[in-house]
Structure formats: C-alpha cells, structure tokens
Design a protein around this motif. Structure first.
Motif, PDB file in Angstrom:
ATOM      1  N   VAL A 140       0.846  -1.196   0.000  1.00  0.00           N
ATOM      2  CA  VAL A 140       0.000   0.000   0.000  1.00  0.00           C
ATOM      3  C   VAL A 140       0.880   1.243   0.000  1.00  0.00           C
ATOM      4  N   GLY A 144      -2.710   5.254   0.002  1.00  0.00           N
ATOM      5  CA  GLY A 144      -3.592   4.215   0.511  1.00  0.00           C
ATOM      6  C   GLY A 144      -4.034   3.242  -0.564  1.00  0.00           C
ATOM      7  N   TRP A 145      -3.281   3.190  -1.669  1.00  0.00           N
ATOM      8  CA  TRP A 145      -3.662   2.364  -2.811  1.00  0.00           C
ATOM      9  C   TRP A 145      -2.655   1.241  -3.062  1.00  0.00           C
ATOM     10  N   THR A 146      -3.184   0.095  -3.458  1.00  0.00           N
ATOM     11  CA  THR A 146      -2.380  -1.028  -3.935  1.00  0.00           C
ATOM     12  C   THR A 146      -2.272  -0.929  -5.460  1.00  0.00           C
ATOM     13  N   LEU A 149      -5.785  -1.420  -6.828  1.00  0.00           N
ATOM     14  CA  LEU A 149      -6.606  -0.212  -6.740  1.00  0.00           C
ATOM     15  C   LEU A 149      -6.194   0.823  -7.785  1.00  0.00           C
ATOM     16  N   GLU A 150      -4.887   1.004  -7.977  1.00  0.00           N
ATOM     17  CA  GLU A 150      -4.443   1.997  -8.971  1.00  0.00           C
ATOM     18  C   GLU A 150      -4.831   1.582 -10.387  1.00  0.00           C
ATOM     19  N   ILE A 153      -8.631   2.548 -10.316  1.00  0.00           N
ATOM     20  CA  ILE A 153      -8.945   3.963 -10.092  1.00  0.00           C
ATOM     21  C   ILE A 153      -8.349   4.863 -11.163  1.00  0.00           C
ATOM     22  N   ASP A 179      -9.283   0.948  -0.035  1.00  0.00           N
ATOM     23  CA  ASP A 179      -8.437   2.144   0.018  1.00  0.00           C
ATOM     24  C   ASP A 179      -8.561   2.808   1.386  1.00  0.00           C
ATOM     25  N   GLY A 180      -7.930   3.957   1.542  1.00  0.00           N
ATOM     26  CA  GLY A 180      -7.923   4.638   2.831  1.00  0.00           C
ATOM     27  C   GLY A 180      -9.285   5.100   3.303  1.00  0.00           C
ATOM     28  N   GLN A 181     -10.239   5.191   2.375  1.00  0.00           N
ATOM     29  CA  GLN A 181     -11.601   5.605   2.727  1.00  0.00           C
ATOM     30  C   GLN A 181     -12.543   4.404   2.876  1.00  0.00           C
ATOM     31  N   THR A 184     -13.678  -0.542  -1.617  1.00  0.00           N
ATOM     32  CA  THR A 184     -13.016  -1.745  -2.113  1.00  0.00           C
ATOM     33  C   THR A 184     -12.757  -1.664  -3.624  1.00  0.00           C
ATOM     34  N   HIS A 188     -15.003   0.329  -6.549  1.00  0.00           N
ATOM     35  CA  HIS A 188     -14.417   1.262  -7.529  1.00  0.00           C
ATOM     36  C   HIS A 188     -14.732   0.811  -8.958  1.00  0.00           C
TER      37      HIS A 188
END
Length: 207
Positions: A140, A144-146, A149-150, A153, A179-181, A184, A188
């Motif tokens: 991460v 806050g992204w893996t 996630l990137e 997103i 993510d940090g918020q 999942t 997204h």
C-alpha cells in the motif's frame, strides 16, 4: 547564453552521462576503461544508468549494468533505474536490473513499489514480470492504494487494465483490500462501470 538557459544543459554535462543519453555503448566502454566513475551523479542526482533508463537506451544500459552500475541508485526525487524502468514499462532494462540485484522492496517518492505505477499505466508485461520476480502485490502506497486499486482507479478499464487486474488477482492480490476511505476494488470498478474488471473481481471472491 543566459545563465538560466544553461542550467538544463549542464545537468548531463559529464561525458559518461552524455554517452548514456546518446546510447553510445562504445563511448561508455571507452570512458569506463579510462576511469570514469560509473555511478557519478549529475545535478539531478541521476547516475549514467538512470539517464540511459530515462531515455530507454537499452544498449547503453546493458554496458553500464554489465560493468557493475548500481541499479538501485536513487536520484533526488527517489527514482532508481529499477524503479523507473518498472514505472515506465522499459521492459528490457527492467529485466536487466532484476537480474543484477534490483531491490524489490525499494519505494518511489509516493511510497510505492515499481509494480504500482506499472499497473496504473497499463504496462501488462511489466506487471507480469514484476509479479513473477516477487514484488509484493499487496503493498500500500502513501495514497492508501495497492497496484490493484491503482489499476482500477487510475486505469482506463480497457483491455490492458483488464489484463493487469487479472494478472494481479492470479498473482495473489487481495481483492478486498480497500483504500484509505474504505472503498473496495469491486466498489471502484462498479462505480466506473468496468464490467469485465468487476467480473474478474467477483470470480475471485471480491465483495
């Protein structure tokens, strides 16, 4: 020439850096034989190998790496030949860094591995290569992204990013790591109407 205009030109003024930028493999070999410092830094903190990597100068990079250039040497913005090659999808140079001691745990200025920007930018073969090399697929970064996630997103949702999501999932990515918020990967993907990516995630147990 005004001083301000000469600053950029001076960054790569050292002969070895200039030879690397020009992909002058013979010139690099000659300069090294004459005693040039292989990991000398320019004004940006870049070594000749990083200069070659910036421009994807494969022949220059090979000569430097074979001669012992540091593939993990960081410049002032925390790029190294290994990290930059991964982020930009310079696959030939990346493979050379991996076979010459690349630090898979090294992080860029965003606190991310080489895998995360590679996934974001759609470099499919680079992602597969980094996964096979053993880079942590669930790291991460500071956002806050893996990598997963990137890819969702910041990706396009198209074929390349679908292939990357598939590769990450098969490589052990946690499909429920939010993510940090607390949003999942599946949420997204659904919010962006990335139907194929959603299907890959659901098949892998995403919630």
């Amino acid at each position: 020439m005004p001083f301000i205009a000469s600053i950029g030109a001076a960054v790569h003024a050292a002969p070895l850096h200039a030879a690397a930028e020009k992909n002058d493999a013979a010139g690099i070999a000659r300069l090294l034989a004459e005693g040039a410092a292989i990991d000398e830094r320019d004004g940006s903190g870049a070594t000749p190998l990083l200069v070659a990597t910036h421009a994807n100068r494969v022949e220059a990079a090979k000569v430097l790496i074979d001669a012992g250039a540091d593939v993990n040497a960081l410049d002032k913005i925390h790029d190294s030949p290994y990290l930059y090659a991964g982020a930009r999808g310079h696959l030939d140079i990346l493979k050379m860094t991996l076979s010459h001691g690349a630090d898979l745990k090294s992080l860029n200025r965003y606190g991310g591995t080489a895998l995360i920007p590679a996934a974001e930018r759609g470099h499919v073969e680079t992602v597969r290569t980094l996964i096979a090399a053993g880079v942590d697929v669930n790291h991460v970064n500071r956002l806050g992204w893996t990598a997963l996630l990137e890819a969702i997103i910041l990706g396009s949702g198209g074929q390349r990013h679908q292939d990357i999501v598939d590769a990450l999932v098969k490589g052990g990515a946690d499909v429920n790591l939010a993510d940090g918020q607390g949003v999942t990967p599946l949420q997204h993907a659904r919010s962006r109407h990335y139907d194929r990516i959603e299907a890959i995630l659901v098949a892998a147990g995403a919630r």
